[in-house]
Design a protein around this motif. Structure first.
Motif, PDB file in Angstrom:
ATOM      1  N   LYS A  39       0.827  -1.211   0.000  1.00 23.35           N
ATOM      2  CA  LYS A  39       0.000   0.000   0.000  1.00 23.35           C
ATOM      3  C   LYS A  39       0.861   1.260   0.000  1.00 23.35           C
ATOM      4  O   LYS A  39       0.550   2.234  -0.688  1.00 23.35           O
ATOM      5  N   LEU A  40       1.928   1.249   0.747  1.00 20.70           N
ATOM      6  CA  LEU A  40       2.816   2.416   0.803  1.00 20.70           C
ATOM      7  C   LEU A  40       3.487   2.665  -0.546  1.00 20.70           C
ATOM      8  O   LEU A  40       3.601   3.811  -0.991  1.00 20.70           O
ATOM      9  N   GLU A  41       3.911   1.611  -1.216  1.00 21.73           N
ATOM     10  CA  GLU A  41       4.507   1.759  -2.545  1.00 21.73           C
ATOM     11  C   GLU A  41       3.499   2.295  -3.556  1.00 21.73           C
ATOM     12  O   GLU A  41       3.832   3.143  -4.384  1.00 21.73           O
ATOM     13  N   ILE A  42       2.270   1.816  -3.482  1.00 18.86           N
ATOM     14  CA  ILE A  42       1.221   2.287  -4.396  1.00 18.86           C
ATOM     15  C   ILE A  42       0.947   3.764  -4.148  1.00 18.86           C
ATOM     16  O   ILE A  42       0.829   4.564  -5.088  1.00 18.86           O
ATOM     17  N   LYS A  43       0.875   4.153  -2.877  1.00 20.42           N
ATOM     18  CA  LYS A  43       0.620   5.553  -2.538  1.00 20.42           C
ATOM     19  C   LYS A  43       1.719   6.456  -3.078  1.00 20.42           C
ATOM     20  O   LYS A  43       1.427   7.471  -3.719  1.00 20.42           O
ATOM     21  N   THR A  44       2.968   6.109  -2.841  1.00 16.05           N
ATOM     22  CA  THR A  44       4.064   6.968  -3.303  1.00 16.05           C
ATOM     23  C   THR A  44       4.159   6.987  -4.822  1.00 16.05           C
ATOM     24  O   THR A  44       4.468   8.018  -5.411  1.00 16.05           O
ATOM     25  N   SER A  45       3.862   5.872  -5.489  1.00 16.19           N
ATOM     26  CA  SER A  45       3.916   5.878  -6.956  1.00 16.19           C
ATOM     27  C   SER A  45       2.845   6.764  -7.555  1.00 16.19           C
ATOM     28  O   SER A  45       3.115   7.499  -8.507  1.00 16.19           O
ATOM     29  N   VAL A  46       1.627   6.714  -7.023  1.00 15.02           N
ATOM     30  CA  VAL A  46       0.553   7.570  -7.547  1.00 15.02           C
ATOM     31  C   VAL A  46       0.886   9.033  -7.287  1.00 15.02           C
ATOM     32  O   VAL A  46       0.689   9.891  -8.160  1.00 15.02           O
ATOM     33  N   GLU A  47       1.405   9.344  -6.108  1.00 12.27           N
ATOM     34  CA  GLU A  47       1.757  10.731  -5.796  1.00 12.27           C
ATOM     35  C   GLU A  47       2.880  11.241  -6.700  1.00 12.27           C
ATOM     36  O   GLU A  47       2.842  12.375  -7.152  1.00 12.27           O
ATOM     37  N   GLN A  48       3.881  10.411  -6.978  1.00 17.60           N
ATOM     38  CA  GLN A  48       4.986  10.842  -7.830  1.00 17.60           C
ATOM     39  C   GLN A  48       4.561  10.970  -9.287  1.00 17.60           C
ATOM     40  O   GLN A  48       4.925  11.929  -9.958  1.00 17.60           O
ATOM     41  N   LEU A  49       3.778  10.024  -9.768  1.00 13.33           N
ATOM     42  CA  LEU A  49       3.442   9.991 -11.183  1.00 13.33           C
ATOM     43  C   LEU A  49       2.402  11.047 -11.564  1.00 13.33           C
ATOM     44  O   LEU A  49       2.532  11.703 -12.596  1.00 13.33           O
ATOM     45  N   PHE A  50       1.385  11.233 -10.729  1.00 12.21           N
ATOM     46  CA  PHE A  50       0.288  12.126 -11.075  1.00 12.21           C
ATOM     47  C   PHE A  50       0.320  13.456 -10.332  1.00 12.21           C
ATOM     48  O   PHE A  50      -0.542  14.303 -10.551  1.00 12.21           O
ATOM     49  N   GLN A  53      -2.274  14.253  -4.007  1.00 14.04           N
ATOM     50  CA  GLN A  53      -2.142  13.812  -2.625  1.00 14.04           C
ATOM     51  C   GLN A  53      -3.124  12.673  -2.380  1.00 14.04           C
ATOM     52  O   GLN A  53      -4.321  12.809  -2.617  1.00 14.04           O
ATOM     53  N   VAL A  54      -2.617  11.541  -1.917  1.00 17.09           N
ATOM     54  CA  VAL A  54      -3.419  10.345  -1.698  1.00 17.09           C
ATOM     55  C   VAL A  54      -3.811  10.254  -0.234  1.00 17.09           C
ATOM     56  O   VAL A  54      -2.964  10.382   0.652  1.00 17.09           O
ATOM     57  N   ASP A  55      -5.100  10.036   0.027  1.00 15.81           N
ATOM     58  CA  ASP A  55      -5.591   9.871   1.397  1.00 15.81           C
ATOM     59  C   ASP A  55      -5.575   8.416   1.843  1.00 15.81           C
ATOM     60  O   ASP A  55      -5.181   8.104   2.962  1.00 15.81           O
ATOM     61  N   ASP A  56      -6.040   7.513   0.969  1.00 11.36           N
ATOM     62  CA  ASP A  56      -6.257   6.135   1.391  1.00 11.36           C
ATOM     63  C   ASP A  56      -6.002   5.189   0.227  1.00 11.36           C
ATOM     64  O   ASP A  56      -6.272   5.530  -0.923  1.00 11.36           O
TER      65      ASP A  56
END
Length: 98
Positions: A39-50, A53-56
């Protein structure tokens, strides 16, 4: 996290009727992700790529369907998807990302 791992984690958006309703109603986007992604990797990848700010992040594994053909029973591969909820006012435009 290096840029290569970001592209290994996020395989693409998952487009379905349920995913479209989740995007409209609760500001969630659905992605196909690697089976070993956390989950942490998915959160950081979405934040970096797009640049959002990801909440959940919620993940689930989709079991591959069993099919029958002339050779017997075969199984489609299992895969993993992630529901990513963005912060209020954030939005992802897939057409603008290059």
């Amino acid at each position: 996290m290096n840029q290569e791992r970001v592209f290994q984690i996020l395989l693409g958006p998952h487009v379905s009727e349920k995913a479209a309703l989740a995007a409209e109603n609760s500001n969630q986007y659905v992605f196909k992700v690697a089976l070993d992604a956390t989950k942490l990797e998915i959160k950081t990848s979405v934040e970096q790529l797009f640049k959002v700010q990801v909440d959940d992040v919620r993940t689930l594994r989709v079991k591959g369907k069993t099919k029958r053909n002339r050779f017997g029973w075969t199984t489609k591969p299992s895969w993993k998807k992630a529901y990513v909820r963005l912060a209020q006012g954030q939005e992802i435009d897939f057409a603008a990302v290059s």
